[in-house]
Scaffold this motif. Sequence first.
Motif, PDB file in Angstrom:
ATOM      1  N   SER A   6     -63.770  10.873 -73.783  1.00 28.27           N
ATOM      2  CA  SER A   6     -62.619  10.269 -74.467  1.00 28.27           C
ATOM      3  C   SER A   6     -61.353  11.101 -74.308  1.00 28.27           C
ATOM      4  N   MET A   7     -61.501  12.383 -74.030  1.00 30.45           N
ATOM      5  CA  MET A   7     -60.335  13.237 -73.782  1.00 30.45           C
ATOM      6  C   MET A   7     -60.115  13.462 -72.287  1.00 30.45           C
ATOM      7  N   ALA A   8     -61.198  13.603 -71.539  1.00 29.79           N
ATOM      8  CA  ALA A   8     -61.081  13.931 -70.115  1.00 29.79           C
ATOM      9  C   ALA A   8     -60.537  12.765 -69.298  1.00 29.79           C
ATOM     10  N   TYR A   9     -61.035  11.570 -69.554  1.00 30.48           N
ATOM     11  CA  TYR A   9     -60.656  10.438 -68.707  1.00 30.48           C
ATOM     12  C   TYR A   9     -59.161  10.126 -68.748  1.00 30.48           C
ATOM     13  N   PRO A  10     -58.534  10.110 -69.916  1.00 26.20           N
ATOM     14  CA  PRO A  10     -57.089   9.854 -69.910  1.00 26.20           C
ATOM     15  C   PRO A  10     -56.287  10.888 -69.110  1.00 26.20           C
ATOM     16  N   LEU A  11     -56.805  12.110 -69.019  1.00 25.42           N
ATOM     17  CA  LEU A  11     -56.096  13.136 -68.252  1.00 25.42           C
ATOM     18  C   LEU A  11     -56.083  12.826 -66.754  1.00 25.42           C
ATOM     19  N   LEU A  12     -56.997  11.971 -66.311  1.00 21.68           N
ATOM     20  CA  LEU A  12     -57.006  11.576 -64.900  1.00 21.68           C
ATOM     21  C   LEU A  12     -55.767  10.779 -64.516  1.00 21.68           C
ATOM     22  N   SER A  13     -54.998  10.350 -65.500  1.00 20.35           N
ATOM     23  CA  SER A  13     -53.772   9.614 -65.188  1.00 20.35           C
ATOM     24  C   SER A  13     -52.784  10.481 -64.414  1.00 20.35           C
ATOM     25  N   ILE A  14     -53.042  11.772 -64.357  1.00 22.59           N
ATOM     26  CA  ILE A  14     -52.236  12.656 -63.512  1.00 22.59           C
ATOM     27  C   ILE A  14     -52.299  12.173 -62.060  1.00 22.59           C
ATOM     28  N   ASN A  15     -53.410  11.538 -61.691  1.00 26.26           N
ATOM     29  CA  ASN A  15     -53.535  10.984 -60.335  1.00 26.26           C
ATOM     30  C   ASN A  15     -52.419   9.998 -60.020  1.00 26.26           C
ATOM     31  N   PHE A  16     -51.998   9.211 -61.008  1.00 27.41           N
ATOM     32  CA  PHE A  16     -50.914   8.253 -60.780  1.00 27.41           C
ATOM     33  C   PHE A  16     -49.635   8.973 -60.374  1.00 27.41           C
ATOM     34  N   VAL A  17     -49.365  10.078 -61.037  1.00 29.26           N
ATOM     35  CA  VAL A  17     -48.164  10.858 -60.744  1.00 29.26           C
ATOM     36  C   VAL A  17     -48.251  11.444 -59.339  1.00 29.26           C
ATOM     37  N   ILE A  18     -49.387  12.050 -59.037  1.00 32.24           N
ATOM     38  CA  ILE A  18     -49.575  12.668 -57.720  1.00 32.24           C
ATOM     39  C   ILE A  18     -49.423  11.631 -56.613  1.00 32.24           C
ATOM     40  N   MET A  19     -50.054  10.485 -56.785  1.00 30.23           N
ATOM     41  CA  MET A  19     -50.013   9.472 -55.732  1.00 30.23           C
ATOM     42  C   MET A  19     -48.623   8.849 -55.584  1.00 30.23           C
ATOM     43  N   LEU A  20     -47.911   8.695 -56.677  1.00 30.93           N
ATOM     44  CA  LEU A  20     -46.554   8.161 -56.574  1.00 30.93           C
ATOM     45  C   LEU A  20     -45.670   9.127 -55.790  1.00 30.93           C
ATOM     46  N   LEU A  21     -45.791  10.410 -56.089  1.00 28.98           N
ATOM     47  CA  LEU A  21     -44.997  11.407 -55.370  1.00 28.98           C
ATOM     48  C   LEU A  21     -45.425  11.518 -53.908  1.00 28.98           C
ATOM     49  N   LEU A  22     -46.734  11.493 -53.658  1.00 28.94           N
ATOM     50  CA  LEU A  22     -47.219  11.521 -52.275  1.00 28.94           C
ATOM     51  C   LEU A  22     -46.727  10.308 -51.493  1.00 28.94           C
ATOM     52  N   SER A  23     -46.796   9.149 -52.117  1.00 29.47           N
ATOM     53  CA  SER A  23     -46.364   7.935 -51.418  1.00 29.47           C
ATOM     54  C   SER A  23     -44.885   8.006 -51.063  1.00 29.47           C
ATOM     55  N   HIS A  24     -44.117   8.652 -51.912  1.00 30.59           N
ATOM     56  CA  HIS A  24     -42.686   8.785 -51.641  1.00 30.59           C
ATOM     57  C   HIS A  24     -42.416   9.800 -50.528  1.00 30.59           C
ATOM     58  N   TYR A  25     -43.001  10.993 -50.659  1.00 30.06           N
ATOM     59  CA  TYR A  25     -42.679  12.069 -49.728  1.00 30.06           C
ATOM     60  C   TYR A  25     -43.445  12.003 -48.408  1.00 30.06           C
ATOM     61  N   VAL A  26     -44.622  11.396 -48.405  1.00 28.41           N
ATOM     62  CA  VAL A  26     -45.412  11.326 -47.173  1.00 28.41           C
ATOM     63  C   VAL A  26     -45.229   9.987 -46.467  1.00 28.41           C
ATOM     64  N   PHE A  27     -45.250   8.899 -47.240  1.00 28.56           N
ATOM     65  CA  PHE A  27     -45.179   7.567 -46.638  1.00 28.56           C
ATOM     66  C   PHE A  27     -43.791   6.938 -46.746  1.00 28.56           C
ATOM     67  N   ASN A  28     -42.838   7.686 -47.272  1.00 25.82           N
ATOM     68  CA  ASN A  28     -41.448   7.230 -47.410  1.00 25.82           C
ATOM     69  C   ASN A  28     -41.310   5.946 -48.222  1.00 25.82           C
ATOM     70  N   GLU A  29     -42.168   5.778 -49.207  1.00 30.19           N
ATOM     71  CA  GLU A  29     -42.063   4.618 -50.092  1.00 30.19           C
ATOM     72  C   GLU A  29     -41.024   4.919 -51.173  1.00 30.19           C
ATOM     73  N   PRO A  30     -40.187   3.953 -51.504  1.00 31.00           N
ATOM     74  CA  PRO A  30     -39.168   4.203 -52.539  1.00 31.00           C
ATOM     75  C   PRO A  30     -39.802   4.290 -53.930  1.00 31.00           C
TER      76      PRO A  30
END
Length: 120
Positions: A69-93
């Motif tokens: 119940s505490m660990a799983y919500p922390l996985l939402s960090i993945n959303f942040v990482i992937m949004l930044l990766l998509s911007h800087y690696v794949f040039n997505e706005p």
Amino acid sequence: MTTFLLFVLSVFSSSMSQYWQKRAAMLFAMQPDLRPLQKLFSRPLILSVFFLGVGAMTWLGVLSVWDVSMAYPLLSINFVIMLLLSHYVFNEPISVRQWIGITLIMLGVIFLAGGEQWLI
């Protein structure tokens, strides 16, 4: 501290799996004539499955110590990482709405993790 490192490795592995899935999708779109076995044994897909497995194994280590119940919500960090990766690696706005979403996600992670001894 060991569990925290497992958590970081799990998040990293999950993000890398998503990265390689995107690479596989790009490869398949650029080469639509690839046969199914060529797709199955393509480098991006193999790396995606590898990181998915590493992420799953490390996640099991995290769940053996932390409450889900505490660990799983922390996985939402993945959303942040992937949004930044998509911007800087794949040039997505990244839109203003997405920046606001990232901010809210990070505030939620900080709120959930703040002061909890199980992170240490």
